[in-house]
Design an enzyme around this catalytic site. Structure first.
Site, mmCIF file in Angstrom:
data_model
loop_
_atom_site.group_PDB
_atom_site.id
_atom_site.type_symbol
_atom_site.label_atom_id
_atom_site.label_comp_id
_atom_site.label_asym_id
_atom_site.label_seq_id
_atom_site.Cartn_x
_atom_site.Cartn_y
_atom_site.Cartn_z
ATOM 1 N N GLY A 86 -5.283 -3.550 8.119
ATOM 2 C CA GLY A 86 -6.189 -2.421 8.255
ATOM 3 C C GLY A 86 -7.181 -2.549 9.388
ATOM 4 O O GLY A 86 -7.585 -1.549 9.991
ATOM 5 N N THR A 101 0.849 -1.195 0.000
ATOM 6 C CA THR A 101 0.000 0.000 0.000
ATOM 7 C C THR A 101 0.881 1.239 0.000
ATOM 8 O O THR A 101 1.801 1.336 0.809
ATOM 9 C CB THR A 101 -0.860 0.024 1.281
ATOM 10 O OG1 THR A 101 -1.801 -1.029 1.189
ATOM 11 C CG2 THR A 101 -1.585 1.346 1.454
HETATM 12 N N1 ASP Z 1 -3.781 -1.388 5.066
HETATM 13 C C1 ASP Z 1 -4.171 -2.155 3.905
HETATM 14 C C2 ASP Z 1 -5.481 -2.828 4.181
HETATM 15 O O1 ASP Z 1 -5.666 -3.341 5.267
HETATM 16 C C3 ASP Z 1 -3.188 -3.195 3.513
HETATM 17 C C4 ASP Z 1 -1.776 -2.752 3.353
HETATM 18 O O2 ASP Z 1 -1.361 -1.739 3.897
HETATM 19 O O3 ASP Z 1 -1.052 -3.429 2.647
HETATM 20 O O4 ASP Z 1 -6.293 -2.895 3.296
#
Ligand code: ASP
Length: 336
Positions: free
Chosen positions: A247, A193
């Site tokens: 998340g 991300t």
């Molecule tokens: N935070 C993102 C989610 O939970 C995933 C990530 O940061 O890779 O969708």
């Protein structure tokens, strides 16, 4: 670049929006002293851009956007678009891993220095979710559009329909299906991300965050990344923060808002990121050894910080014409 096993064995149970649960304690702590802090020392060299992970192309693009005389909002949007367009990045935009039913769904949000924000969740068939989020902020009276409505709005705004499932992401998903028997196990290398924060030469701050979320997630699952206050928060008087990792855990502690509020109470960006991670790991039922969360933050002076639960999280920075990537400090020191 892939960070394998970034989130291990995270369970989908208990996923939910526990907004508002974590700020009571911080309100009891230090008195508000941000004005003193902001006035007390010189600003770092500005502009600057920081991003989660090692995304030199994205931070370079953001820097170039500044050099063209454009705003911090343009810088974060343009920077994030680099990763959304990169077919080799399987966690953002085009080429991202699908959910367990084979659908690529994107979550994204953006926030400007005036406190305006825009967000899209569960967006399909559009590469540049971050630009759609910006359009939501600028062209609608709303903050968040979801699913079909977000997609329809994107087409009305001139975005083109694209198939985001590439041959290689389809193949990887098909391989996953055989092994996983469709169980929603989240231990996949799916955690690139991009969250980006930019401070312009006047000290005004904007931020953006864009992702496909967890690879092979349950259909309909939305993480922290498009949730203002969880995945991203900007308060131009204080600073900004952005999250990556599991998340669900970020949402349960309203993580990015928490980091900014901790800075408001006088903590440095580094201290604030550390405290926000400690809120996650100190919960009585926390399974933190089995998942990762990382934060990056910047304050009004241009000081930055980053911290994660496990090692191997890093922060990219473009400042003074130089691109750097620094491994972040982390909570579980005993890890090899
Ligand atoms: N935070 C993102 C989610 O939970 C995933 C990530 O940061 O890779 O969708």
């Amino acid at each position: 670049m892939k960070r394998r096993n970034f989130i291990k064995n995270a369970s989908l149970s208990g996923v939910g929006l526990a907004i508002g649960t974590s700020l009571t304690n911080c309100a009891e702590k230090a008195p508000i002293k941000n004005e003193k802090i902001i006035a007390s020392s010189e600003k770092a060299s500005l502009p600057l851009v920081i991003a989660t992970w090692n995304f030199p192309n994205a931070t370079t693009k953001a820097w170039e956007t500044f050099q063209e005389g454009k705003s911090a909002l343009d810088a974060v949007e343009q920077g994030c678009k680099v990763e959304e367009a990169d077919l080799n990045n399987t966690t953002v935009g085009n080429g991202a891993s699908p959910d367990r039913d084979g659908n690529v769904t994107l979550d994204s949000c953006i926030m400007n220095s005036k406190g305006d924000c825009g967000s899209v969740v569960y967006l399909q068939n559009i590469t540049h979710a971050i630009s759609v989020a910006r359009k939501v902020m600028e062209d609608t009276p709303h903050v968040m559009l979801a699913g079909k409505g977000a997609e329809q709005f994107a087409y009305e705004s001139g975005f083109k329909k694209e198939d985001l499932l590439t041959e290689s992401s389809k193949k990887a998903w098909e391989e996953w299906k055989v092994k996983s028997e469709y169980k929603p196990i989240i231990n996949i290398e799916n955690h690139d991300t991009i969250g980006m924060l930019a401070v312009d030469k006047n000290g005004d701050i904007c931020g953006a965050c864009t992702t496909s979320g967890l690879a092979y997630k349950m259909a309909g699952r939305v993480g922290d990344s498009p949730i203002i206050g969880a995945g991203l928060f900007v308060d131009n008087e204080i600073g900004a923060a952005v999250a990556t990792g599991l998340g669900e855990e970020v949402m349960k502690t309203v993580g990015s808002f928490l980091v900014v509020e901790l800075m408001r109470q006088g903590k440095s960006p580094q201290e604030a990121c550390e405290e926000a991670i400690k809120r996650i790991v100190s919960k009585p039922n926390s399974n933190y050894k089995n998942f990762q969360v990382g934060y990056i933050a910047v304050n009004k002076k241009g000081e930055t910080g980053s911290y994660s639960i496990h090692k191997n999280f890093s922060m990219s920075k473009f400042q003074d014409g130089k691109n750097t990537n620094t491994q972040s400090d982390y909570f579980i020191k005993e890890e090899k």
